[in-house]
Design a protein around this motif. Structure first.
Motif, PDB file in Angstrom:
ATOM      1  N   VAL A 159      30.825 -14.926 -11.635  1.00 30.66           N
ATOM      2  CA  VAL A 159      29.463 -14.651 -10.438  1.00 30.66           C
ATOM      3  C   VAL A 159      30.159 -13.662  -9.728  1.00 30.66           C
ATOM      4  O   VAL A 159      31.470 -14.336  -9.281  1.00 30.66           O
ATOM      5  N   VAL A 160      28.717 -12.886  -8.836  1.00 32.48           N
ATOM      6  CA  VAL A 160      29.539 -12.134  -7.870  1.00 32.48           C
ATOM      7  C   VAL A 160      28.558 -12.572  -6.237  1.00 32.48           C
ATOM      8  O   VAL A 160      27.310 -12.608  -6.347  1.00 32.48           O
ATOM      9  N   ASN A 161      29.379 -13.243  -5.410  1.00 34.24           N
ATOM     10  CA  ASN A 161      28.486 -13.601  -4.073  1.00 34.24           C
ATOM     11  C   ASN A 161      27.512 -14.520  -4.498  1.00 34.24           C
ATOM     12  O   ASN A 161      26.527 -14.214  -4.125  1.00 34.24           O
ATOM     13  N   PRO A 162      27.780 -15.698  -5.575  1.00 30.30           N
ATOM     14  CA  PRO A 162      26.963 -16.208  -5.445  1.00 30.30           C
ATOM     15  C   PRO A 162      26.028 -17.194  -5.025  1.00 30.30           C
ATOM     16  O   PRO A 162      26.880 -17.445  -3.599  1.00 30.30           O
ATOM     17  N   SER A 163      24.726 -17.274  -5.147  1.00 27.17           N
ATOM     18  CA  SER A 163      23.659 -18.099  -4.232  1.00 27.17           C
ATOM     19  C   SER A 163      23.362 -19.254  -4.646  1.00 27.17           C
ATOM     20  O   SER A 163      22.662 -19.253  -5.006  1.00 27.17           O
ATOM     21  N   ILE A 164      23.984 -20.527  -3.647  1.00 29.44           N
ATOM     22  CA  ILE A 164      23.401 -21.883  -3.879  1.00 29.44           C
ATOM     23  C   ILE A 164      22.909 -22.774  -3.219  1.00 29.44           C
ATOM     24  O   ILE A 164      23.286 -23.615  -3.822  1.00 29.44           O
TER      25      ILE A 164
ATOM     26  N   LEU B  19      15.731 -25.494  -6.714  1.00 35.07           N
ATOM     27  CA  LEU B  19      16.516 -24.534  -7.587  1.00 35.07           C
ATOM     28  C   LEU B  19      18.358 -24.640  -7.014  1.00 35.07           C
ATOM     29  O   LEU B  19      18.892 -25.422  -7.771  1.00 35.07           O
ATOM     30  N   TRP B  20      18.599 -24.367  -5.736  1.00 32.68           N
ATOM     31  CA  TRP B  20      19.370 -24.335  -4.911  1.00 32.68           C
ATOM     32  C   TRP B  20      20.230 -26.090  -5.672  1.00 32.68           C
ATOM     33  O   TRP B  20      21.823 -26.184  -5.869  1.00 32.68           O
TER      34      TRP B  20
ATOM     35  N   HIS C  19      33.690 -12.753  -4.423  1.00 31.96           N
ATOM     36  CA  HIS C  19      33.789 -12.943  -3.198  1.00 31.96           C
ATOM     37  C   HIS C  19      33.822 -12.427  -1.943  1.00 31.96           C
ATOM     38  O   HIS C  19      34.678 -12.401  -1.527  1.00 31.96           O
ATOM     39  N   SER C  20      33.029 -11.289  -1.262  1.00 29.57           N
ATOM     40  CA  SER C  20      32.622 -10.298  -0.257  1.00 29.57           C
ATOM     41  C   SER C  20      33.361 -11.244   1.062  1.00 29.57           C
ATOM     42  O   SER C  20      32.514 -11.990   1.029  1.00 29.57           O
ATOM     43  N   THR C  21      33.911 -10.770   1.360  1.00 30.66           N
ATOM     44  CA  THR C  21      34.623 -10.878   2.862  1.00 30.66           C
ATOM     45  C   THR C  21      33.728 -11.152   4.533  1.00 30.66           C
ATOM     46  O   THR C  21      33.703 -11.850   4.642  1.00 30.66           O
TER      47      THR C  21
ATOM     48  N   ALA D 137      29.168 -20.319   2.722  1.00 31.47           N
ATOM     49  CA  ALA D 137      29.077 -22.595   2.114  1.00 31.47           C
ATOM     50  C   ALA D 137      28.764 -22.039   0.816  1.00 31.47           C
ATOM     51  O   ALA D 137      29.730 -22.963  -0.463  1.00 31.47           O
ATOM     52  N   SER D 138      28.572 -20.855  -0.467  1.00 28.08           N
ATOM     53  CA  SER D 138      27.499 -21.588  -1.370  1.00 28.08           C
ATOM     54  C   SER D 138      29.558 -21.103  -2.140  1.00 28.08           C
ATOM     55  O   SER D 138      29.743 -21.768  -2.941  1.00 28.08           O
TER      56      SER D 138
END
Length: 252
Positions: A115-120, A171-172, A190-192, A200-201
């Motif tokens: 996963v790249v910069n996941p949103s959860i 969903l989250w 994860h992009s800083t 947070a994700s």
């Protein structure tokens, strides 16, 4: 409904290892197309579907919910399972959330997750208001095209459809509640410096998925798959697949 040029899905049949790539919220397959083509050129069977409501108009997307987007990637996953010995899931942003959900639901049927910069999680104040705003405001400014690399543009909506966004907290919550079900290897990029998804994700994944490997990206914004660190993501995901697959890739 006509598609935006470049928003088409991508599918490639090759070897016995399949990879399902999931694009992000209000984005399109274009944001992951270079990644998909990189993996396909190295002998992987690749599926990059277009989720309902994406790549057309934000007004159409307002008639969809997370269940519609998940159903599309679930369908693509089942198709890959029928063609491949093993399947990996991967995704960008909310697509990362969908990739994790597939792994939670299918257990050993998913060999690994990237996963790249996941949103959860709900980490933006405006999103917290979406369930109320949806009755009064059809859209708010969009989140697409957070790219550092000059001359690169993500294909996505300039507006965020509020009714569609209001379905995301459900969903989250489901994904967070089932993170302890994940037994597969997980690789997180994860992009800083991400202007869309807060840290947070990744912090939640770091805490609840002990087997996850977190790789920091110092030279990309949110859409890292089109950004300066894209080559690193592509090569790293291929190494991850090679390491965790039990069957060899067809070719290099």
């Amino acid at each position: 409904m006509p598609l935006m040029p470049g928003a088409e899905p991508y599918h490639h049949r090759a070897g016995p290892i399949g990879v399902l790539l999931c694009h992000g919220f209000t984005g399109t397959p274009q944001s992951l197309r270079p990644w998909a083509e990189y993996l396909a050129a190295r002998g992987l069977t690749v599926s990059l579907p277009r989720q309902p409501g994406h790549g057309t108009t934000w007004q159409e997307m307002n008639r969809t919910r997370w269940e519609d987007w998940y159903a599309e990637v679930e369908k693509a996953f089942e198709d890959l399972q029928g063609r491949c010995a093993e399947v990996f899931t991967a995704g960008l942003s909310l697509g990362g959330c969908l990739a994790l959900r597939l792994a939670e639901m299918h257990g050993d049927g998913v060999r690994g997750v990237v996963v790249v910069n996941p949103s959860i999680t709900n980490d933006v104040w405006l999103m917290k208001l979406a369930p109320l705003l949806k009755w009064f405001v059809p859209s708010v400014p969009g989140v697409a095209n957070d790219v550092k690399k000059p001359g690169v543009t993500e294909l996505g909506y300039s507006r965020t459809p509020v009714k569609a966004a209001a379905s995301l907290p459900e969903l989250w919550s489901l994904v967070q509640a089932d993170l302890d079900k994940l037994t597969q290897p997980v690789l997180v990029y994860h992009s800083t410096d991400d202007h869309v998804v807060k840290p947070a994700s990744v912090a939640i994944i770091r805490e609840k998925v002990p087997q996850a490997t977190i790789e920091e990206l110092a030279d990309s914004y949110h859409v890292a798959t089109l950004d300066n660190d894209a080559d690193r993501i592509f090569a790293g995901s291929l190494d991850f697949i090679r390491t965790h697959a039990s069957v060899p890739l067809q070719r290099d």
